[in-house]
Design a protein around this motif. Structure first.
Motif, PDB file in Angstrom:
ATOM      1  N   ARG A 247       0.939  -1.177   0.139  1.00  0.00           N
ATOM      2  CA  ARG A 247       0.080  -0.269   0.135  1.00  0.00           C
ATOM      3  C   ARG A 247       0.786   1.087   0.081  1.00  0.00           C
ATOM      4  O   ARG A 247       2.029   1.180   0.639  1.00  0.00           O
ATOM      5  N   GLN A 248       0.305   2.311  -0.579  1.00  0.00           N
ATOM      6  CA  GLN A 248       1.196   3.543  -0.438  1.00  0.00           C
ATOM      7  C   GLN A 248       1.299   3.997   0.869  1.00  0.00           C
ATOM      8  O   GLN A 248       0.612   4.014   1.892  1.00  0.00           O
ATOM      9  N   LEU A 249       2.502   4.222   1.318  1.00  0.00           N
ATOM     10  CA  LEU A 249       2.857   4.654   2.590  1.00  0.00           C
ATOM     11  C   LEU A 249       3.154   6.004   3.032  1.00  0.00           C
ATOM     12  O   LEU A 249       3.924   6.424   2.349  1.00  0.00           O
ATOM     13  N   PHE A 250       2.506   6.609   4.029  1.00  0.00           N
ATOM     14  CA  PHE A 250       2.775   7.891   4.604  1.00  0.00           C
ATOM     15  C   PHE A 250       3.331   7.790   5.945  1.00  0.00           C
ATOM     16  O   PHE A 250       2.489   7.748   6.653  1.00  0.00           O
ATOM     17  N   LEU A 251       4.565   7.758   5.690  1.00  0.00           N
ATOM     18  CA  LEU A 251       5.558   7.773   7.056  1.00  0.00           C
ATOM     19  C   LEU A 251       5.676   9.052   7.734  1.00  0.00           C
ATOM     20  O   LEU A 251       6.165   9.935   6.940  1.00  0.00           O
ATOM     21  N   PRO A 252       5.686   9.085   9.010  1.00  0.00           N
ATOM     22  CA  PRO A 252       6.293  10.250   9.754  1.00  0.00           C
ATOM     23  C   PRO A 252       7.770  10.484   9.523  1.00  0.00           C
ATOM     24  O   PRO A 252       8.487   9.594   9.387  1.00  0.00           O
ATOM     25  N   ALA A 253       8.064  11.531   9.167  1.00  0.00           N
ATOM     26  CA  ALA A 253       9.664  11.900   8.773  1.00  0.00           C
ATOM     27  C   ALA A 253       9.847  13.265   9.455  1.00  0.00           C
ATOM     28  O   ALA A 253       8.868  14.273   9.531  1.00  0.00           O
ATOM     29  N   ARG A 254      11.095  13.310   9.535  1.00  0.00           N
ATOM     30  CA  ARG A 254      11.847  14.626  10.268  1.00  0.00           C
ATOM     31  C   ARG A 254      12.670  15.390   9.294  1.00  0.00           C
ATOM     32  O   ARG A 254      13.401  14.666   8.417  1.00  0.00           O
ATOM     33  N   LEU A 255      12.730  16.749   9.491  1.00  0.00           N
ATOM     34  CA  LEU A 255      13.887  17.416   8.620  1.00  0.00           C
ATOM     35  C   LEU A 255      15.016  17.379   9.434  1.00  0.00           C
ATOM     36  O   LEU A 255      15.174  17.206  10.532  1.00  0.00           O
TER      37      LEU A 255
ATOM     38  N   ALA B  89      14.315  12.489   6.869  1.00  0.00           N
ATOM     39  CA  ALA B  89      14.539  11.278   7.156  1.00  0.00           C
ATOM     40  C   ALA B  89      13.358  10.560   8.013  1.00  0.00           C
ATOM     41  O   ALA B  89      12.605  11.030   8.856  1.00  0.00           O
ATOM     42  N   PRO B  90      12.680   9.536   7.105  1.00  0.00           N
ATOM     43  CA  PRO B  90      11.586   8.795   7.718  1.00  0.00           C
ATOM     44  C   PRO B  90      11.850   8.319   9.217  1.00  0.00           C
ATOM     45  O   PRO B  90      13.238   8.176   9.678  1.00  0.00           O
TER      46      PRO B  90
ATOM     47  N   ALA C  41       5.122  11.979  16.928  1.00  0.00           N
ATOM     48  CA  ALA C  41       5.138  13.229  17.388  1.00  0.00           C
ATOM     49  C   ALA C  41       6.622  13.698  17.368  1.00  0.00           C
ATOM     50  O   ALA C  41       6.837  15.013  17.459  1.00  0.00           O
ATOM     51  N   ALA C  42       7.643  12.906  17.096  1.00  0.00           N
ATOM     52  CA  ALA C  42       9.046  13.533  16.724  1.00  0.00           C
ATOM     53  C   ALA C  42       9.188  13.872  15.206  1.00  0.00           C
ATOM     54  O   ALA C  42      10.196  14.237  14.918  1.00  0.00           O
ATOM     55  N   ALA C  43       8.101  13.669  14.518  1.00  0.00           N
ATOM     56  CA  ALA C  43       8.258  14.135  13.165  1.00  0.00           C
ATOM     57  C   ALA C  43       7.809  15.330  12.778  1.00  0.00           C
ATOM     58  O   ALA C  43       7.169  16.095  13.725  1.00  0.00           O
ATOM     59  N   ASP C  44       8.029  15.983  11.587  1.00  0.00           N
ATOM     60  CA  ASP C  44       7.584  17.101  11.123  1.00  0.00           C
ATOM     61  C   ASP C  44       6.718  17.018   9.984  1.00  0.00           C
ATOM     62  O   ASP C  44       5.939  18.121   9.742  1.00  0.00           O
ATOM     63  N   GLY C  45       6.348  16.010   9.508  1.00  0.00           N
ATOM     64  CA  GLY C  45       5.018  15.571   8.523  1.00  0.00           C
ATOM     65  C   GLY C  45       5.211  14.234   7.736  1.00  0.00           C
ATOM     66  O   GLY C  45       5.777  13.201   8.551  1.00  0.00           O
ATOM     67  N   LEU C  46       4.863  14.085   6.659  1.00  0.00           N
ATOM     68  CA  LEU C  46       4.495  12.590   6.197  1.00  0.00           C
ATOM     69  C   LEU C  46       5.209  12.623   4.695  1.00  0.00           C
ATOM     70  O   LEU C  46       5.161  13.578   4.171  1.00  0.00           O
ATOM     71  N   VAL C  47       6.001  11.585   4.713  1.00  0.00           N
ATOM     72  CA  VAL C  47       6.607  11.322   3.482  1.00  0.00           C
ATOM     73  C   VAL C  47       5.885  10.298   2.658  1.00  0.00           C
ATOM     74  O   VAL C  47       5.357   9.395   3.198  1.00  0.00           O
TER      75      VAL C  47
ATOM     76  N   ALA D 209      19.816   7.583  -0.879  1.00  0.00           N
ATOM     77  CA  ALA D 209      19.750   8.939  -0.343  1.00  0.00           C
ATOM     78  C   ALA D 209      20.042   9.982  -1.275  1.00  0.00           C
ATOM     79  O   ALA D 209      20.834   9.701  -2.309  1.00  0.00           O
ATOM     80  N   GLY D 210      19.240  11.193  -1.276  1.00  0.00           N
ATOM     81  CA  GLY D 210      19.424  12.195  -2.190  1.00  0.00           C
ATOM     82  C   GLY D 210      18.391  12.015  -3.250  1.00  0.00           C
ATOM     83  O   GLY D 210      17.990  13.078  -3.781  1.00  0.00           O
ATOM     84  N   ALA D 211      17.334  10.927  -2.990  1.00  0.00           N
ATOM     85  CA  ALA D 211      16.473  10.857  -3.983  1.00  0.00           C
ATOM     86  C   ALA D 211      15.242  11.597  -3.585  1.00  0.00           C
ATOM     87  O   ALA D 211      14.944  11.859  -2.357  1.00  0.00           O
ATOM     88  N   MET D 212      14.692  12.615  -4.410  1.00  0.00           N
ATOM     89  CA  MET D 212      13.415  13.498  -4.120  1.00  0.00           C
ATOM     90  C   MET D 212      12.117  12.730  -4.093  1.00  0.00           C
ATOM     91  O   MET D 212      11.765  11.884  -4.775  1.00  0.00           O
ATOM     92  N   VAL D 213      11.570  13.113  -2.841  1.00  0.00           N
ATOM     93  CA  VAL D 213      10.315  12.380  -2.403  1.00  0.00           C
ATOM     94  C   VAL D 213       9.491  13.590  -2.003  1.00  0.00           C
ATOM     95  O   VAL D 213       9.792  14.611  -1.804  1.00  0.00           O
ATOM     96  N   ARG D 214       7.996  13.250  -2.076  1.00  0.00           N
ATOM     97  CA  ARG D 214       6.733  14.080  -1.667  1.00  0.00           C
ATOM     98  C   ARG D 214       6.902  14.176  -0.031  1.00  0.00           C
ATOM     99  O   ARG D 214       6.771  13.092   0.592  1.00  0.00           O
ATOM    100  N   PHE D 215       6.721  15.330   0.574  1.00  0.00           N
ATOM    101  CA  PHE D 215       6.787  15.657   1.959  1.00  0.00           C
ATOM    102  C   PHE D 215       5.609  16.706   2.236  1.00  0.00           C
ATOM    103  O   PHE D 215       5.633  17.786   1.618  1.00  0.00           O
ATOM    104  N   LEU D 216       4.738  16.159   3.200  1.00  0.00           N
ATOM    105  CA  LEU D 216       3.792  17.284   3.711  1.00  0.00           C
ATOM    106  C   LEU D 216       3.957  17.611   5.134  1.00  0.00           C
ATOM    107  O   LEU D 216       3.845  16.739   5.927  1.00  0.00           O
ATOM    108  N   PRO D 217       4.317  18.893   5.348  1.00  0.00           N
ATOM    109  CA  PRO D 217       4.439  19.276   6.752  1.00  0.00           C
ATOM    110  C   PRO D 217       3.169  19.132   7.433  1.00  0.00           C
ATOM    111  O   PRO D 217       2.056  19.449   6.890  1.00  0.00           O
TER     112      PRO D 217
END
Length: 250
Positions: free
Chosen positions: A179-187, A193-194, A207-213, A223-231
């Motif tokens: 399934r499409q994964l919307f994983l908490p990620a940090r800046l 970084a997920p 709660a330790a994350a800044d948004g969803l990747v 590493a370095g690949a561009m991905v979508r991120f929603l704060p």
């Protein structure tokens, strides 16, 4: 305020505006808020209350037990444009929200989405009223609130949808799920970084994350690949003191 100033300068004396929608939050479940060892403290209600407040919206909060008559009374008693429920949308005997919503005249727009977390999410409509049925697990509520509830609220408020950002992954990451994964990620320095999590009940990780990747099924990212991120709602890019070097809008 800047738009009002511009309108005044242009001599505009009347403007069409959108009235903020009324939001009613209904948490469900016999186990939520109960006493004793089996009782679960309600985290979904406070989260959704803060979520609405961050958007400048007022909301009411009520709770319904896993009883068809009780849930029907609670849902029928709200005049809000948007009723948001948590729990009771999966396939168990006590998952009553889809059935009661249908009995009250709400037509299903979608129910169950190939996403993780939050697969059981429900969106239904009756005239100008919407029912958003979020799952019960806390991280599922967080994810579906951003992915389903937020765009609906923004549309009713006359706002554009929050833009997804294109950011580089600071670490390599694989997603082997179906399934499409919307994983908490940090800046972090170098991008995002997920956060390693222990499932849809892991609020500590969320709660330790800044948004969803956004990660596609079966994807393998260097590493370095561009991905979508929603704060997260209310989160400002760079708020934790880290600003990725490459930021684009998706």
């Amino acid at each position: 305020p800047a738009v009002l100033a511009l309108a005044a300068m242009a001599g505009v004396t009347a403007m069409t505006v959108a009235r903020p929608p009324r939001v009613a939050i209904v948490t469900t479940g016999d186990e939520v808020g109960g006493g004793g060892a089996a009782g679960i403290v309600d985290s979904n209600g406070p989260f959704l209350g803060g979520f609405c407040a961050a958007l400048g919206l007022e909301c009411t909060r009520t709770h319904a037990e896993d009883d068809a008559d009780a849930l029907r009374r609670v849902l029928a008693g709200h005049a809000a444009e948007i009723v948001v429920t948590t729990g009771g949308v999966s396939a168990g005997d006590r998952d009553l929200v889809p059935r009661i919503a249908a009995e009250l005249g709400f037509g299903t727009i979608f129910h169950q989405v190939a996403m993780q977390p939050g697969k059981p999410v429900l969106l239904a409509r009756r005239g100008e009223r919407f029912l958003v049925g979020l799952p019960g697990n806390p991280v599922s509520v967080l994810a579906t609130a951003h992915l389903v509830l937020l765009p609906l609220l923004q549309r009713l408020m006359g706002r554009g949808a929050s833009p997804w950002l294109e950011l580089p992954l600071a670490v390599p990451w694989q997603h082997r799920g179906l399934r499409q994964l919307f994983l908490p990620a940090r800046l972090v320095p170098g991008g995002i970084a997920p956060v390693r999590w222990n499932g849809s009940g892991d609020l500590i990780a969320a709660a330790a994350a800044d948004g969803l990747v956004d990660l596609a099924p079966g994807s393998d990212h260097a590493a370095g690949a561009m991905v979508r991120f929603l704060p997260y709602v209310g989160q400002t890019i760079g708020e934790r003191g880290v600003m990725p070097e490459r930021v684009g809008r998706g």
